[in-house]
Design an enzyme around this catalytic site. Structure first.
Site, PDB file in Angstrom:
ATOM      1  CD  GLU A   1      -0.908   0.811   3.595  1.00 14.26           C
ATOM      2  OE1 GLU A   1      -1.471   1.718   3.321  1.00 14.26           O
ATOM      3  OE2 GLU A   1      -1.110   0.210   4.804  1.00 14.26           O
TER       4      GLU A   1
ATOM      5  CE  LYS B   1      -6.887   7.350   5.954  1.00 15.63           C
ATOM      6  NZ  LYS B   1      -7.328   7.495   7.238  1.00 15.63           N
TER       7      LYS B   1
ATOM      8  CB  VAL C   1      -5.694  -1.699   4.598  1.00 15.91           C
ATOM      9  CG1 VAL C   1      -6.165  -3.138   4.247  1.00 15.91           C
ATOM     10  CG2 VAL C   1      -4.609  -1.571   5.372  1.00 15.91           C
TER      11      VAL C   1
ATOM     12  CG  ASP D   1     -14.006   6.745  12.842  1.00 13.43           C
ATOM     13  OD1 ASP D   1     -13.853   5.936  11.940  1.00 13.43           O
ATOM     14  OD2 ASP D   1     -13.202   7.399  13.090  1.00 13.43           O
TER      15      ASP D   1
ATOM     16  CB  SER E   1     -11.266   1.306   9.127  1.00 10.59           C
ATOM     17  OG  SER E   1     -10.759   1.451   7.998  1.00 10.59           O
ATOM     18  CB  ALA E   2     -13.578   1.924   4.286  1.00 10.68           C
ATOM     19  CG  ASP E   3      -8.675  -0.478   6.187  1.00  9.64           C
ATOM     20  OD1 ASP E   3      -8.783   0.065   5.290  1.00  9.64           O
ATOM     21  OD2 ASP E   3      -7.706  -0.451   7.110  1.00  9.64           O
TER      22      ASP E   3
ATOM     23  CE  LYS F   1       0.431   2.521  15.231  1.00  7.79           C
ATOM     24  NZ  LYS F   1       0.436   2.611  13.753  1.00  7.79           N
TER      25      LYS F   1
HETATM   26  N1  PSU Z   1      -3.195   1.918  10.797  1.00  9.57           N
HETATM   27  C1  PSU Z   1      -1.461   2.001  11.216  1.00  9.57           C
HETATM   28  N2  PSU Z   1      -0.833   2.402  10.080  1.00  9.57           N
HETATM   29  C2  PSU Z   1      -1.251   3.044   8.975  1.00  9.57           C
HETATM   30  C3  PSU Z   1      -2.730   2.900   8.910  1.00  9.57           C
HETATM   31  C4  PSU Z   1      -3.681   2.434   9.856  1.00  9.57           C
HETATM   32  O1  PSU Z   1      -1.256   1.417  12.059  1.00  9.57           O
HETATM   33  O2  PSU Z   1      -0.830   3.358   8.322  1.00  9.57           O
HETATM   34  C5  PSU Z   1      -3.394   3.604   7.495  1.00  9.57           C
HETATM   35  C6  PSU Z   1      -3.734   2.177   6.597  1.00  9.57           C
HETATM   36  O3  PSU Z   1      -3.593   2.817   5.203  1.00  9.57           O
HETATM   37  C7  PSU Z   1      -5.209   1.876   6.908  1.00  9.57           C
HETATM   38  C8  PSU Z   1      -5.758   3.355   7.224  1.00  9.57           C
HETATM   39  O4  PSU Z   1      -6.033   1.224   5.690  1.00  9.57           O
HETATM   40  O5  PSU Z   1      -4.895   4.071   7.846  1.00  9.57           O
HETATM   41  C9  PSU Z   1      -6.994   3.334   7.871  1.00  9.57           C
HETATM   42  O6  PSU Z   1      -7.529   4.636   8.120  1.00  9.57           O
HETATM   43  P1  PSU Z   1      -9.123   4.828   8.331  1.00  9.57           P
HETATM   44  O7  PSU Z   1      -9.035   4.631   9.917  1.00  9.57           O
HETATM   45  O8  PSU Z   1      -9.465   6.326   8.241  1.00  9.57           O
HETATM   46  O9  PSU Z   1     -10.053   3.867   7.859  1.00  9.57           O
HETATM   47 MN    MN Z   2     -12.340   6.159  10.263  1.00  8.57          MN
END
Ligand code: PSU
Ligand code: MN
Length: 304
Positions: free
Chosen positions: A23, A85, A105, A137, A139-141, A158
């Protein structure tokens, strides 16, 4: 919009050779320059040394790129946080406007799946944030794991996230979470989190068999391969926990939310722990790249 592949990656895919997606949010938003570019290069070299072709994914001038040149990678790393992002919901806008984008991701999985890349190495995945019962909240992951047929090697997630709710959500979405030689879901900097993984494998070959079993029976979606950080780089949770608690509190006080929240928390933690968290981050990404290459090799060898 067809993704643009390098000749090397196109040939490898056509011949059923092992390919590992990487990524670009980790390059633009996850680490400072020049460590981000150095790490991205090293990770590509590690994938190669272990028998697979690296495929770093990013958006350049509105084009979905699979495989970056040395110049493109360097520019990407230099521009860093000024690059958007991009998660899945952002893809159409960034492409239509001809912009650059760092893929998360979720969007990296989606683009990898478009061309049949089945293995992806990252650092940590996004998940369910603490307080998500009010903020929504998530994540879309998470939802991407229900959609794209990609195995993602991660050092867990994390503790800025609610790991119990993250694991519950993955269960609801039908996503296997496999501990690699561990019974616990790792917490990125720390090998242990106190949360059990639902299943464990002892080798990349065993993981490759789970991938074949899932997709051969027509089940859709990804697999989380939870690979703990190497012991010598671990930051024990009693050391990192107070830092994370403080970062989460600060974000709440400042009203940080949405796509800004994860980068804010990551930057706060990096600032407080100085070099140590960066060294840990680099070590676990390198480790994930090696394991991902081994899984890709085993998956290609056992293809029907
Ligand atoms: N968690 C980490 N390091 C990262 C990310 C998440 O420890 O770099 C990044 C990854 O690219 C992940 C994104 O897909 O943040 C998730 O962001 P959000 O929570 O806004 O979906
Ligand atoms: Mn988010």
């Amino acid at each position: 919009m067809e993704p643009h592949l390098t000749d090397e990656i196109r040939d490898a895919l056509a011949q059923g050779k092992p390919v590992v997606a990487l990524e670009s949010t980790i390059i633009a938003h996850g680490m400072p320059y020049p460590q981000n570019v150095d790490t991205a290069r090293e990770v590509e070299a590690i994938v190669r040394a272990n028998g697979a072709v690296p495929a770093t994914i990013a958006i350049l001038g509105g084009v979905l790129k699979i495989g970056l040149s040395a110049e493109e990678l360097d520019r990407f790393g230099r521009e860093g946080r000024s690059i958007a992002k991009v998660s899945v919901r952002d893809l159409p806008f960034i492409v239509a406007q001809g912009l650059d984008g760092a893929t998360t991701v979720a969007s990296t999985m989606r683009i990898a799946a478009m061309v049949g890349i089945r293995v992806f190495a990252t650092g940590g995945i996004g998940g369910v944030h603490r307080g998500a019962e009010r903020s929504f909240d998530i994540s879309a992951d998470m939802t991407e794991f229900a959609t794209s047929d990609v195995a993602v090697v991660t050092a867990g997630a994390k503790a800025i996230l609610d790991l119990a709710l993250t694991l519950e959500t993955l269960e609801t979405l039908g996503v296997p979470v496999i501990g690699l030689a561990t019974a616990e879901f790792p917490a990125f900097y720390s090998r242990r989190s106190g949360h059990a993984v639902p299943m464990s494998c002892e080798s990349p070959a065993e993981i490759a068999r789970v991938m074949h079993a899932k997709w051969d029976m027509g089940l859709k979606g990804g697999i989380v391969v939870a690979n703990p950080i190497p012991t010598e780089f671990e930051i024990p949770s009693d050391e990192i926990s107070p830092v994370i608690e403080a970062a989460v509190k600060k974000a709440a006080i400042q009203g940080i939310s949405g796509k800004e929240l994860t980068p804010f928390l990551l930057a706060e933690i990096a600032g407080v722990t100085a070099g140590r968290s960066l060294a840990a981050n680099i070590a676990l990404v390198r480790h994930n790249a090696r394991i991902a290459a081994e899984i890709a090799v085993a998956f290609a060898e056992t293809a029907a």
